[in-house]
Design a protein around this motif. Structure first.
Motif, PDB file in Angstrom:
ATOM      1  N   MET A  44       0.808  -1.218   0.000  1.00  0.00           N
ATOM      2  CA  MET A  44       0.000   0.000   0.000  1.00  0.00           C
ATOM      3  C   MET A  44       0.843   1.271   0.000  1.00  0.00           C
ATOM      4  O   MET A  44       0.449   2.284  -0.566  1.00  0.00           O
ATOM      5  N   ILE A  45       2.012   1.219   0.647  1.00  0.00           N
ATOM      6  CA  ILE A  45       2.828   2.445   0.713  1.00  0.00           C
ATOM      7  C   ILE A  45       3.854   2.529  -0.410  1.00  0.00           C
ATOM      8  O   ILE A  45       4.467   3.578  -0.605  1.00  0.00           O
ATOM      9  N   GLN A  46       4.025   1.440  -1.155  1.00  0.00           N
ATOM     10  CA  GLN A  46       5.076   1.409  -2.171  1.00  0.00           C
ATOM     11  C   GLN A  46       4.999   2.567  -3.178  1.00  0.00           C
ATOM     12  O   GLN A  46       6.020   3.187  -3.486  1.00  0.00           O
ATOM     13  N   PRO A  47       3.797   2.896  -3.721  1.00  0.00           N
ATOM     14  CA  PRO A  47       3.746   4.005  -4.686  1.00  0.00           C
ATOM     15  C   PRO A  47       4.175   5.346  -4.090  1.00  0.00           C
ATOM     16  O   PRO A  47       4.744   6.188  -4.802  1.00  0.00           O
ATOM     17  N   TYR A  48       3.958   5.539  -2.796  1.00  0.00           N
ATOM     18  CA  TYR A  48       4.251   6.828  -2.164  1.00  0.00           C
ATOM     19  C   TYR A  48       5.710   6.918  -1.754  1.00  0.00           C
ATOM     20  O   TYR A  48       6.273   8.009  -1.691  1.00  0.00           O
ATOM     21  N   LEU A  91       5.760   9.054   7.143  1.00  0.00           N
ATOM     22  CA  LEU A  91       4.655   9.931   7.523  1.00  0.00           C
ATOM     23  C   LEU A  91       3.315   9.201   7.504  1.00  0.00           C
ATOM     24  O   LEU A  91       2.467   9.407   8.379  1.00  0.00           O
ATOM     25  N   ILE A  92       3.121   8.314   6.519  1.00  0.00           N
ATOM     26  CA  ILE A  92       1.850   7.580   6.470  1.00  0.00           C
ATOM     27  C   ILE A  92       1.733   6.648   7.679  1.00  0.00           C
ATOM     28  O   ILE A  92       0.619   6.350   8.143  1.00  0.00           O
ATOM     29  N   THR A  93       2.870   6.214   8.228  1.00  0.00           N
ATOM     30  CA  THR A  93       2.854   5.418   9.456  1.00  0.00           C
ATOM     31  C   THR A  93       2.307   6.243  10.610  1.00  0.00           C
ATOM     32  O   THR A  93       1.444   5.780  11.376  1.00  0.00           O
ATOM     33  N   PHE A  94       2.785   7.473  10.735  1.00  0.00           N
ATOM     34  CA  PHE A  94       2.321   8.366  11.804  1.00  0.00           C
ATOM     35  C   PHE A  94       0.846   8.703  11.650  1.00  0.00           C
ATOM     36  O   PHE A  94       0.060   8.621  12.605  1.00  0.00           O
ATOM     37  N   LEU A  95       0.445   9.060  10.431  1.00  0.00           N
ATOM     38  CA  LEU A  95      -0.950   9.432  10.191  1.00  0.00           C
ATOM     39  C   LEU A  95      -1.880   8.246  10.429  1.00  0.00           C
ATOM     40  O   LEU A  95      -2.964   8.405  11.015  1.00  0.00           O
ATOM     41  N   SER A  96      -1.460   7.068   9.989  1.00  0.00           N
ATOM     42  CA  SER A  96      -2.275   5.869  10.206  1.00  0.00           C
ATOM     43  C   SER A  96      -2.431   5.586  11.692  1.00  0.00           C
ATOM     44  O   SER A  96      -3.525   5.270  12.175  1.00  0.00           O
ATOM     45  N   GLY A  97      -1.317   5.721  12.436  1.00  0.00           N
ATOM     46  CA  GLY A  97      -1.359   5.487  13.872  1.00  0.00           C
ATOM     47  C   GLY A  97      -2.307   6.436  14.579  1.00  0.00           C
ATOM     48  O   GLY A  97      -3.092   6.029  15.446  1.00  0.00           O
ATOM     49  N   CYS A  98      -2.257   7.716  14.207  1.00  0.00           N
ATOM     50  CA  CYS A  98      -3.139   8.717  14.827  1.00  0.00           C
ATOM     51  C   CYS A  98      -4.605   8.390  14.559  1.00  0.00           C
ATOM     52  O   CYS A  98      -5.449   8.462  15.463  1.00  0.00           O
ATOM     53  N   VAL A 114      -4.667   7.698   2.920  1.00  0.00           N
ATOM     54  CA  VAL A 114      -4.665   8.178   4.306  1.00  0.00           C
ATOM     55  C   VAL A 114      -5.802   7.518   5.096  1.00  0.00           C
ATOM     56  O   VAL A 114      -5.677   7.270   6.292  1.00  0.00           O
ATOM     57  N   ILE A 115      -6.894   7.223   4.408  1.00  0.00           N
ATOM     58  CA  ILE A 115      -8.025   6.546   5.045  1.00  0.00           C
ATOM     59  C   ILE A 115      -7.870   5.036   4.953  1.00  0.00           C
ATOM     60  O   ILE A 115      -8.072   4.307   5.938  1.00  0.00           O
ATOM     61  N   PHE A 116      -7.485   4.550   3.784  1.00  0.00           N
ATOM     62  CA  PHE A 116      -7.493   3.102   3.560  1.00  0.00           C
ATOM     63  C   PHE A 116      -6.317   2.374   4.196  1.00  0.00           C
ATOM     64  O   PHE A 116      -6.460   1.208   4.571  1.00  0.00           O
ATOM     65  N   CYS A 117      -5.186   3.014   4.347  1.00  0.00           N
ATOM     66  CA  CYS A 117      -4.048   2.350   4.991  1.00  0.00           C
ATOM     67  C   CYS A 117      -4.373   1.984   6.446  1.00  0.00           C
ATOM     68  O   CYS A 117      -4.218   0.819   6.831  1.00  0.00           O
ATOM     69  N   PRO A 118      -4.863   2.936   7.269  1.00  0.00           N
ATOM     70  CA  PRO A 118      -5.244   2.542   8.629  1.00  0.00           C
ATOM     71  C   PRO A 118      -6.437   1.605   8.672  1.00  0.00           C
ATOM     72  O   PRO A 118      -6.509   0.722   9.529  1.00  0.00           O
ATOM     73  N   LEU A 119      -7.355   1.775   7.733  1.00  0.00           N
ATOM     74  CA  LEU A 119      -8.543   0.918   7.711  1.00  0.00           C
ATOM     75  C   LEU A 119      -8.164  -0.534   7.435  1.00  0.00           C
ATOM     76  O   LEU A 119      -8.645  -1.464   8.106  1.00  0.00           O
ATOM     77  N   ILE A 120      -7.287  -0.739   6.461  1.00  0.00           N
ATOM     78  CA  ILE A 120      -6.839  -2.094   6.138  1.00  0.00           C
ATOM     79  C   ILE A 120      -5.997  -2.657   7.278  1.00  0.00           C
ATOM     80  O   ILE A 120      -6.083  -3.853   7.593  1.00  0.00           O
ATOM     81  N   PHE A 165      -6.067  -4.474 -11.374  1.00  0.00           N
ATOM     82  CA  PHE A 165      -5.884  -3.672 -12.592  1.00  0.00           C
ATOM     83  C   PHE A 165      -6.072  -2.171 -12.389  1.00  0.00           C
ATOM     84  O   PHE A 165      -5.777  -1.391 -13.294  1.00  0.00           O
ATOM     85  N   ILE A 166      -6.575  -1.752 -11.228  1.00  0.00           N
ATOM     86  CA  ILE A 166      -6.643  -0.301 -10.937  1.00  0.00           C
ATOM     87  C   ILE A 166      -5.652  -0.033  -9.803  1.00  0.00           C
ATOM     88  O   ILE A 166      -4.519   0.308 -10.044  1.00  0.00           O
ATOM     89  N   ASN A 167      -6.092  -0.142  -8.561  1.00  0.00           N
ATOM     90  CA  ASN A 167      -5.201  -0.163  -7.396  1.00  0.00           C
ATOM     91  C   ASN A 167      -5.987  -0.665  -6.190  1.00  0.00           C
ATOM     92  O   ASN A 167      -7.209  -0.860  -6.276  1.00  0.00           O
ATOM     93  N   LEU A 168      -5.296  -0.878  -5.088  1.00  0.00           N
ATOM     94  CA  LEU A 168      -5.939  -1.498  -3.935  1.00  0.00           C
ATOM     95  C   LEU A 168      -7.054  -0.645  -3.354  1.00  0.00           C
ATOM     96  O   LEU A 168      -8.117  -1.150  -2.990  1.00  0.00           O
ATOM     97  N   GLU A 169      -6.811   0.693  -3.244  1.00  0.00           N
ATOM     98  CA  GLU A 169      -7.816   1.556  -2.619  1.00  0.00           C
ATOM     99  C   GLU A 169      -9.104   1.602  -3.431  1.00  0.00           C
ATOM    100  O   GLU A 169     -10.198   1.379  -2.904  1.00  0.00           O
ATOM    101  N   TYR A 170      -8.975   1.880  -4.721  1.00  0.00           N
ATOM    102  CA  TYR A 170     -10.170   1.943  -5.563  1.00  0.00           C
ATOM    103  C   TYR A 170     -10.809   0.562  -5.711  1.00  0.00           C
ATOM    104  O   TYR A 170     -12.029   0.441  -5.809  1.00  0.00           O
ATOM    105  N   GLY A 171      -9.978  -0.474  -5.720  1.00  0.00           N
ATOM    106  CA  GLY A 171     -10.510  -1.824  -5.844  1.00  0.00           C
ATOM    107  C   GLY A 171     -11.415  -2.194  -4.690  1.00  0.00           C
ATOM    108  O   GLY A 171     -12.513  -2.727  -4.890  1.00  0.00           O
TER     109      GLY A 171
END
Length: 570
Positions: free
Chosen positions: A99-103, A114-121, A300-306, A435-441
Motif C-alpha cells: 500500500m505504501i510502495q507508490p508513495y 509519515l503515512i505510518t504516523f498518520l495511520s497510527g493517529c 490516508v483513510i485506507f491504509c489505517p482501515l486495512i 488492474f486499478i489499485n488497492l484503494e479503488y478496488g
C-alpha cells in the motif's frame, strides 16, 4: 458512609480501566519462570521468521532493508505494553508494504514514515471513539478478493527478483509486462536458488502437520522427539532458507565469484529517535505537508482501515472463543504505528503468518513480543553485516510462498457452494484491485456489495396465501425498509385482486419500519378501499403501529389483536 462507598467505587473503576488499557498489569503479577520459558521459545521462533520477512517487506515497499526491522522491533515493544492478545505479532506485513510502495516511489523514505504516523493517529482516535464496528462493513467476499489481489500483486512484483531480471514495476500489469520484455535476461543461478527456496519452504510448511509440541498417547518417546524437531524445523524454515542461501553466496564471494544478485549493504545500529517528516525533498521536488497529503489521497483513510481490518481479523481468529477487546487492540495498534514513526518505521499491523507461528510455539502472554523485539534489536546491532549476502531471489522466494498461503482460493469454492451471487463482489474486488489499485478496488468491491444489500432490502421475500376467496394473508420473511416501500405496495395490489376481499398483513417478522414504509402502507389502504377491499394489520409490534399512526391516526382502526380465526369469523 455513602460518600466513602462512592469514592471506593470510583477508585475501583479507575483501576479496572487502567488494567484494561494496560493489560500487562493483569498478567504480570502472576508471571512465573515456566510461562517465561514458553514465551521465550515462542519469541525466538517468531524472530527467526520476522527478521527475513522484515527485510523482504521493506524491499517490497521500496525502502532500505533495515526499515522493516525498525518496524518490527518497535511494534513488538509497544504491543508488549498495550496488547491484549497473547498470540498477536505486530510488525511489517506484505499488504502494508504494497500500500505504501507508490508513495515511497514518489516521495522517498519520508513518504513511508509519515503515512505510518498518520495511520497510527487515525487508528488510535478510532479506538478512543469505539469505532471498531467499521470493519463489520467489509464482507467476507470483499476481504477475500482484496487479500488475494494483494497477494497476486506482491508475488508478481517479485518475479523479476526471482529470475534475476533487472528493472522495477509498481503494478500487477507492469510487473508482468516487464518480465516478458526482459525474459531473455533471466539469470540461471538466481532462478535455481529462488525455486529451490520455494520448494524447500512449501515442503517445510506441509510437513508441519507431522510434528507437534503435544505428545499423543500412541506416540513413543522417540517418535515424539522426532515430531518436535520436525515441527521446530518447519517454524524456523524462513530463517534456515535465508541463512543457508547467504552462506552459499558468501562462499562464492570468497572465491571471487558472485552469480547471484545480492540485497546489498544493510545499515546496522539503532535508528535515531526523531519526529516523523512533515515535509521532504525528493529527487529535486519539494513536498510540503499539504503536498504530501495531496499525494497520499485516499490511502490516508485506507491504509489505517486495512491495518485495523487485518489486525482485528487475526485477533478474532486466535482469540479461541475468548472475548476480544477490539477497542484496546485498536489503541495498541495506533500507538505501535505512532511510536514506530519516531524510529522511521513503515506501517505495521498484525501478521497472520507470525501470529500463527507464535500460537504454534506455545506463547502464553504478550511477553513473547518483547523477546522477538530484543532479537530484532540484536540482529540490527550485530548481524547486519551478514544481511548483505542475502540473495534477492531468496527473499523473493520467501515472499512468494507467504503470498501463496495468503491467497484465499477456498473462498471461490465456498461461495460457489453456498451463495453464487457473492462471487460477483469477490471477483469485482479482485479484478479492480489488480488492474486499478488497492484503494479503488476495495471501494468498488464495497459498492458492488452494498448494491446487493440494497437490492435485497428493496425486494423482501413476501408470501401471500389465499385463505379463502375473501381473505388474503400476507407474510413478510424479513424487515421492511424504505427501499422496499413501493415494491411491497405494488406487489400486494397485483396479487390480491379478488373484489370485496380483505388483505391481512402479518407483522410478526417486522421489527421496525420507517416513515416511508408507513406512508406506503397508508397508500395501500387507500387504494384497496377504492377497489372495495379492506386491509387489516395483524400481529404488529407496538413500535411499528406507533410509526403508522404518526402518518395517519385512522390506521388504528385497521389494527387487530384477535387471533386469525377470530378475524376471519367476524
Amino acid at each position: 458512609m455513602t460518600m466513602l462507598t462512592g469514592g471506593t467505587s470510583g477508585t475501583t473503576n479507575i483501576r479496572r480501566l487502567i488494567k484494561r488499557r494496560f493489560p500487562l498489569l493483569a498478567w504480570l503479577p502472576s508471571y512465573n519462570f515456566q510461562t517465561f520459558s514458553q514465551d521465550f521459545l515462542a519469541g525466538i521462533t517468531v524472530a527467526l521468521t520476522e527478521i527475513p520477512q522484515g527485510i523482504a517487506y521493506a524491499i517490497v515497499a521500496g525502502l532500505p532493508s533495515q526499515y522493516g526491522l525498525y518496524a518490527g522491533f518497535m511494534g513488538c515493544f509497544m504491543y508488549f505494553m498495550l496488547g491484549s492478545c497473547k498470540d498477536i505479532n505486530i510488525g511489517p506485513t506484505a499488504i502494508m508494504a504494497l500500500m505504501i510502495q507508490p508513495y515511497v516511489s514518489s516521495m522517498g523514505i519520508a513518504g513511508g514514515i509519515l503515512i505510518t504516523f498518520l495511520s497510527g493517529c487515525l487508528i488510535f482516535l478510532c479506538g478512543l471513539l469505539h469505532l471498531g464496528f467499521i470493519v463489520e462493513f467489509f464482507s467476507y467476499p470483499v476481504i477475500a478478493g482484496f487479500t488475494t489481489a494483494a497477494a497476486f500483486n506482491i508475488a508478481s512484483s517479485q518475479i523479476k527478483s526471482l529470475l534475476g531480471i533487472p528493472g522495477k514495476s509498481d503494478t500487477f500489469l507492469t510487473a508482468w509486462i516487464s518480465v516478458f520484455e526482459n525474459i531473455k535476461k533471466t539469470r540461471l543461478a538466481d532462478t535455481l536458488m529462488g525455486f529451490f527456496v520455494i520448494v524447500f519452504l512449501v515442503i517445510a510448511k506441509e510437513i508441519r502437520r507431522y510434528g507437534s509440541l503435544k505428545q499423543r498417547p500412541e506416540w513413543t518417546r522417540k517418535r515424539y522427539i522426532i515430531g518436535v524437531i520436525i515441527f521446530m524445523f518447519s517454524l524456523a524454515s524462513n530463517a534456515i532458507a535465508v541463512m543457508c542461501c547467504s552462506v552459499v553466496a558468501y562462499i562464492f564471494k570468497q572465491y571471487g565469484q558472485m552469480p547471484f544478485k545480492l540485497t546489498g549493504e544493510v545499515r546496522g545500529g539503532l535508528p535515531s529517535f526523531t519526529l516523523p517528516p512533515f515535509s521532504t525533498n525528493f529527487n529535486g521536488t519539494e513536498f510540503r505537508f499539504e503536498d504530501m497529503m495531496t499525494e497520499y489521497g485516499t490511502v490516508v483513510i485506507f491504509c489505517p482501515l486495512i491495518a485495523v481490518l487485518e489486525h482485528i481479523a487475526i485477533a478474532k481468529a486466535f482469540s479461541k472463543g475468548k472475548s476480544l477487546d477490539a477497542t484496546q487492540e485498536m489503541i495498541a495498534l495506533g500507538v505501535c504505528n505512532i511510536m514506530g514513526s519516531f524510529v522511521q518505521s513503515m506501517p505495521v499491523t498484525g501478521s497472520f503468518t507470525r501470529t500463527a507461528v507464535n500460537n504454534a510455539s506455545g506463547a502464553k502472554t504478550p511477553a513473547c513480543s518483547i523477546i522477538t523485539g530484543i532479537m530484532v534489536l540484536v540482529a540490527l546491532g550485530f548481524l547486519t553485516s551478514t544481511f548483505q549476502y542475502i540473495p534477492k531471489s531468496t527473499l523473493a522466494g520467501v515472499i512468494m510462498v507467504a503470498m501463496y498461503y495468503l491467497c484465499d482460493f477456498q473462498a471461490f469454492i465456498l461461495l460457489w457452494k453456498s451463495k453464487k451471487l457473492d462471487l460477483i463482489p469477490l471477483t469485482a474486488t479482485l479484478v479492480c484491485c489488480l488492474f486499478i489499485n488497492l484503494e479503488y478496488g476495495i471501494l468498488i468491491g464495497l459498492a458492488v456489495n452494498i448494491v446487493f444489500v440494497l437490492y435485497s432490502s428493496a425486494r423482501p421475500k413476501i408470501e401471500i396465501e389465499e385463505i379463502s376467496p375473501l381473505y388474503y394473508l400476507v407474510k413478510f420473511k424479513s424487515g421492511l425498509h424504505y427501499t422496499s416501500a413501493e415494491y411491497l405496495r405494488e406487489y400486494i395490489l397485483s396479487m390480491c385482486t379478488s373484489p370485496n376481499s380483505t388483505v391481512i398483513i402479518d407483522g410478526e417478522y417486522i421489527g421496525n419500519i420507517d416513515a416511508t414504509v408507513a406512508k406506503s402502507l397508508n397508500g395501500l389502504k387507500d387504494e384497496l378501499q377504492i377497489r372495495n377491499q379492506n386491509i387489516i394489520f395483524w400481529n404488529f409490534k407496538k413500535t411499528v403501529i406507533n410509526t403508522c399512526l404518526g402518518v395517519n391516526s385512522d390506521l388504528g382502526l385497521n389494527v387487530k389483536e384477535e387471533s386469525l380465526e377470530q378475524i376471519i369469523a367476524s
